[in-house]
Design a protein around this motif. Structure first.
Motif, PDB file in Angstrom:
ATOM      1  N   ASP A 196       0.803  -1.432   0.045  1.00  0.00           N
ATOM      2  CA  ASP A 196       0.190  -0.019   0.056  1.00  0.00           C
ATOM      3  C   ASP A 196       0.727   1.040  -0.063  1.00  0.00           C
ATOM      4  OD1 ASP A 196      -1.525  -2.154   0.939  1.00  0.00           O
ATOM      5  OD2 ASP A 196      -3.100  -0.749   1.133  1.00  0.00           O
ATOM      6  N   THR A 197       2.109   1.456   0.742  1.00  0.00           N
ATOM      7  CA  THR A 197       2.786   2.459   1.007  1.00  0.00           C
ATOM      8  C   THR A 197       3.659   2.883  -0.248  1.00  0.00           C
ATOM      9  OG1 THR A 197       4.323   1.525   1.941  1.00  0.00           O
ATOM     10  CG2 THR A 197       2.770   2.546   3.428  1.00  0.00           C
ATOM     11  N   ALA A 198       3.721   1.638  -0.895  1.00  0.00           N
ATOM     12  CA  ALA A 198       4.580   1.842  -2.143  1.00  0.00           C
ATOM     13  C   ALA A 198       3.835   2.126  -3.372  1.00  0.00           C
ATOM     14  CB  ALA A 198       5.285   0.449  -2.650  1.00  0.00           C
ATOM     15  N   LYS A 199       2.318   1.862  -3.412  1.00  0.00           N
ATOM     16  CA  LYS A 199       1.730   1.859  -4.492  1.00  0.00           C
ATOM     17  C   LYS A 199       0.202   2.986  -4.270  1.00  0.00           C
ATOM     18  CE  LYS A 199       3.082  -1.284  -7.652  1.00  0.00           C
ATOM     19  NZ  LYS A 199       3.512  -0.695  -8.984  1.00  0.00           N
ATOM     20  N   GLY A 200      -0.182   3.015  -3.241  1.00  0.00           N
ATOM     21  CA  GLY A 200      -1.501   3.732  -2.874  1.00  0.00           C
ATOM     22  C   GLY A 200      -1.218   5.032  -2.271  1.00  0.00           C
ATOM     23  N   PHE A 201      -0.202   5.662  -2.435  1.00  0.00           N
ATOM     24  CA  PHE A 201      -0.039   7.119  -1.828  1.00  0.00           C
ATOM     25  C   PHE A 201      -0.700   8.341  -2.773  1.00  0.00           C
ATOM     26  CE2 PHE A 201       3.253   6.153  -4.859  1.00  0.00           C
ATOM     27  CZ  PHE A 201       3.345   6.976  -5.501  1.00  0.00           C
ATOM     28  N   ASP A 202      -0.769   9.508  -1.928  1.00  0.00           N
ATOM     29  CA  ASP A 202      -1.387  10.530  -2.617  1.00  0.00           C
ATOM     30  C   ASP A 202      -1.098  10.649  -4.304  1.00  0.00           C
ATOM     31  OD1 ASP A 202      -2.975  10.634  -0.495  1.00  0.00           O
ATOM     32  OD2 ASP A 202      -1.832  12.361   0.515  1.00  0.00           O
ATOM     33  N   GLN A 203      -1.761  11.220  -5.036  1.00  0.00           N
ATOM     34  CA  GLN A 203      -1.423  11.548  -6.385  1.00  0.00           C
ATOM     35  C   GLN A 203      -0.650  10.496  -7.106  1.00  0.00           C
ATOM     36  OE1 GLN A 203       0.304  15.558  -6.471  1.00  0.00           O
ATOM     37  NE2 GLN A 203      -0.268  15.886  -4.324  1.00  0.00           N
ATOM     38  N   SER A 204      -0.995   9.124  -6.770  1.00  0.00           N
ATOM     39  CA  SER A 204      -0.065   7.967  -7.473  1.00  0.00           C
ATOM     40  C   SER A 204      -0.479   7.721  -8.702  1.00  0.00           C
ATOM     41  CB  SER A 204      -0.070   6.876  -6.400  1.00  0.00           C
ATOM     42  OG  SER A 204      -1.516   6.496  -5.874  1.00  0.00           O
ATOM     43  N   ALA A 205      -1.672   8.247  -9.329  1.00  0.00           N
ATOM     44  CA  ALA A 205      -2.533   7.687 -10.607  1.00  0.00           C
ATOM     45  C   ALA A 205      -2.802   8.705 -11.478  1.00  0.00           C
ATOM     46  CB  ALA A 205      -3.717   6.878 -10.060  1.00  0.00           C
ATOM     47  N   PRO A 206      -1.625   9.263 -12.226  1.00  0.00           N
ATOM     48  CA  PRO A 206      -2.105  10.517 -13.188  1.00  0.00           C
ATOM     49  C   PRO A 206      -2.886   9.625 -14.304  1.00  0.00           C
ATOM     50  CG  PRO A 206       0.281  10.652 -12.468  1.00  0.00           C
ATOM     51  CD  PRO A 206      -0.597   9.452 -11.822  1.00  0.00           C
ATOM     52  N   ILE A 207      -3.927  10.164 -14.970  1.00  0.00           N
ATOM     53  CA  ILE A 207      -4.643   9.702 -15.911  1.00  0.00           C
ATOM     54  C   ILE A 207      -5.159  10.647 -16.849  1.00  0.00           C
ATOM     55  CG2 ILE A 207      -6.812   9.762 -14.523  1.00  0.00           C
ATOM     56  CD1 ILE A 207      -7.573   6.859 -15.759  1.00  0.00           C
ATOM     57  N   SER A 208      -5.316   9.979 -18.202  1.00  0.00           N
ATOM     58  CA  SER A 208      -5.541  10.864 -19.223  1.00  0.00           C
ATOM     59  C   SER A 208      -7.155  11.049 -19.423  1.00  0.00           C
ATOM     60  CB  SER A 208      -5.188  10.325 -20.923  1.00  0.00           C
ATOM     61  OG  SER A 208      -5.765   9.100 -21.106  1.00  0.00           O
ATOM     62  N   PRO A 209      -7.865  11.690 -19.962  1.00  0.00           N
ATOM     63  CA  PRO A 209      -9.256  11.674 -20.184  1.00  0.00           C
ATOM     64  C   PRO A 209      -9.508  10.328 -20.770  1.00  0.00           C
ATOM     65  CG  PRO A 209      -8.682  13.676 -21.203  1.00  0.00           C
ATOM     66  CD  PRO A 209      -7.236  12.978 -20.811  1.00  0.00           C
ATOM     67  N   ILE A 210     -10.630   9.914 -20.620  1.00  0.00           N
ATOM     68  CA  ILE A 210     -11.202   8.454 -21.064  1.00  0.00           C
ATOM     69  C   ILE A 210     -11.824   8.264 -22.297  1.00  0.00           C
ATOM     70  CG2 ILE A 210     -12.807   6.400 -20.567  1.00  0.00           C
ATOM     71  CD1 ILE A 210     -12.245   7.235 -17.379  1.00  0.00           C
ATOM     72  N   LYS A 211     -11.374   7.554 -23.167  1.00  0.00           N
ATOM     73  CA  LYS A 211     -12.133   7.507 -24.569  1.00  0.00           C
ATOM     74  C   LYS A 211     -13.178   6.447 -24.804  1.00  0.00           C
ATOM     75  CE  LYS A 211     -11.176   7.333 -29.666  1.00  0.00           C
ATOM     76  NZ  LYS A 211     -10.250   7.354 -30.598  1.00  0.00           N
ATOM     77  N   PRO A 212     -14.311   6.671 -24.659  1.00  0.00           N
ATOM     78  CA  PRO A 212     -15.353   5.491 -24.725  1.00  0.00           C
ATOM     79  C   PRO A 212     -15.163   4.812 -26.049  1.00  0.00           C
ATOM     80  CG  PRO A 212     -16.326   7.807 -24.574  1.00  0.00           C
ATOM     81  CD  PRO A 212     -14.838   8.049 -25.040  1.00  0.00           C
ATOM     82  N   PHE A 213     -15.424   3.557 -26.070  1.00  0.00           N
ATOM     83  CA  PHE A 213     -15.138   2.615 -27.078  1.00  0.00           C
ATOM     84  C   PHE A 213     -16.241   1.654 -27.334  1.00  0.00           C
ATOM     85  CE2 PHE A 213     -10.667   3.633 -27.177  1.00  0.00           C
ATOM     86  CZ  PHE A 213     -10.204   3.281 -28.210  1.00  0.00           C
ATOM     87  N   PRO A 214     -16.750   1.605 -28.631  1.00  0.00           N
ATOM     88  CA  PRO A 214     -17.658   0.746 -28.928  1.00  0.00           C
ATOM     89  C   PRO A 214     -17.560  -0.896 -28.578  1.00  0.00           C
ATOM     90  CG  PRO A 214     -16.970   1.755 -30.872  1.00  0.00           C
ATOM     91  CD  PRO A 214     -15.782   2.045 -29.621  1.00  0.00           C
ATOM     92  N   LEU A 215     -18.446  -1.506 -28.218  1.00  0.00           N
ATOM     93  CA  LEU A 215     -18.386  -2.670 -27.728  1.00  0.00           C
ATOM     94  C   LEU A 215     -17.471  -3.854 -28.582  1.00  0.00           C
ATOM     95  CD1 LEU A 215     -19.580  -4.522 -25.405  1.00  0.00           C
ATOM     96  CD2 LEU A 215     -21.319  -5.134 -27.089  1.00  0.00           C
ATOM     97  N   ASN A 216     -16.662  -4.331 -27.592  1.00  0.00           N
ATOM     98  CA  ASN A 216     -15.821  -5.331 -28.315  1.00  0.00           C
ATOM     99  C   ASN A 216     -14.595  -4.703 -29.178  1.00  0.00           C
ATOM    100  OD1 ASN A 216     -16.690  -7.549 -26.929  1.00  0.00           O
ATOM    101  ND2 ASN A 216     -18.380  -8.067 -28.483  1.00  0.00           N
ATOM    102  N   LYS A 217     -14.721  -3.486 -29.320  1.00  0.00           N
ATOM    103  CA  LYS A 217     -13.437  -2.713 -29.973  1.00  0.00           C
ATOM    104  C   LYS A 217     -12.226  -3.162 -29.423  1.00  0.00           C
ATOM    105  CE  LYS A 217     -11.324   0.472 -32.578  1.00  0.00           C
ATOM    106  NZ  LYS A 217     -10.699   0.061 -33.634  1.00  0.00           N
ATOM    107  N   ASP A 218     -11.249  -3.949 -30.588  1.00  0.00           N
ATOM    108  CA  ASP A 218     -10.026  -4.564 -30.085  1.00  0.00           C
ATOM    109  C   ASP A 218      -8.917  -3.556 -30.297  1.00  0.00           C
ATOM    110  OD1 ASP A 218      -7.892  -5.854 -29.427  1.00  0.00           O
ATOM    111  OD2 ASP A 218      -8.115  -7.647 -31.106  1.00  0.00           O
TER     112      ASP A 218
END
Ligand code: MN
Length: 231
Positions: free
Chosen positions: A128-150
């Motif tokens: 937990d202390t190695a992975k779950g600290f504050d600000q540990s998960a920067p992320i881009s906007p989410i792009k929706p994808f059609p079902l089963n798009k590979d």
């Protein structure tokens, strides 16, 4: 009835090219999902089932905001990852129907205090202390994808100060998105709003205050941010 403390704000991620937000429930992560990264960490990629851990929902960082160097480490590493955003879930989801739970994808960074993780591995203690600290998960906007798009063999790339450090094909993942969702749902009832960081390819390295990180997945999205001074 009223709350005795103010409820924490809902963690949310922008949906790409829209004014909508994706409300985050939980953040799950997969360890060791690219053969070359498993080998660089000293493991055999085919030997073990996927390793799961989690981060708190409020660990996300959006809108390319800078990340403060965490307080208890001397070895902060970047791990660029495909992030799966779920629109549905369940327990014991069969692989064949797992893709129907996917809302879309993003690119994210599983920031890791490698020194704390190494010590946790050696002593058999939690990550937990190695992975779950504050600000540990920067992320881009989410792009929706059609079902089963590979996503096929789309490239995933991370550059540190304009120098490429991590570069791989998504098709190099040991466990596919549907296999990950199915396996994870044997431990947790997955829900709409759950994010899954799917593991990182080789090339992880240390970052320091003043460094600039850019990351992208072709056809999915990109993010960039600075590593800022410790709080
Ligand atoms: Mn990771």
């Amino acid at each position: 009835m009223s709350y005795v403390v103010s409820p924490a704000p809902v963690s949310s991620v922008p949906v790409k090219d829209s004014d909508h937000l994706y409300a985050v429930n939980r953040i799950y992560c997969v360890g060791q999902n690219y053969g070359d990264h498993v080998r660089e960490m000293g493991g055999d990629p085919k030997k073990n089932p996927p390793v799961f851990f989690s981060k708190p929902a409020n660990a996300i960082v959006i809108n390319n905001k800078g990340v403060n160097y965490p307080p208890a480490t001397r070895e902060l590493h970047h791990e660029v990852e495909l992030v799966v955003a779920l629109s549905g879930g369940g327990l014991r989801i069969p692989e064949q129907s797992a893709m129907s739970c996917v809302y879309g994808y993003a690119v994210g960074i599983d920031l890791t205090c490698r020194d704390l993780q190494q010590s946790a591995k050696e002593t058999g203690r939690p990550w937990d202390t190695a992975k779950g600290f504050d600000q540990s998960a920067p992320i881009s906007p989410i792009k929706p994808f059609p079902l089963n798009k590979d996503l096929g063999d789309a490239m995933i790339t991370l550059s540190l100060n304009n120098e490429v450090r991590q570069e791989a094909k998504l098709s190099d993942m040991i466990w596919s998105v549907s296999e990950i969702i199915s396996a994870l749902s044997n431990f947790y009832e997955l829900k709409a709003g759950d994010l899954i960081f799917t593991g990182t390819p080789s090339g992880v390295s240390s970052v320091a205050p003043g460094d600039h990180i850019t990351a992208n997945i072709v056809g999915v999205g990109e993010l960039e941010f600075d590593i800022c001074d410790a709080l």
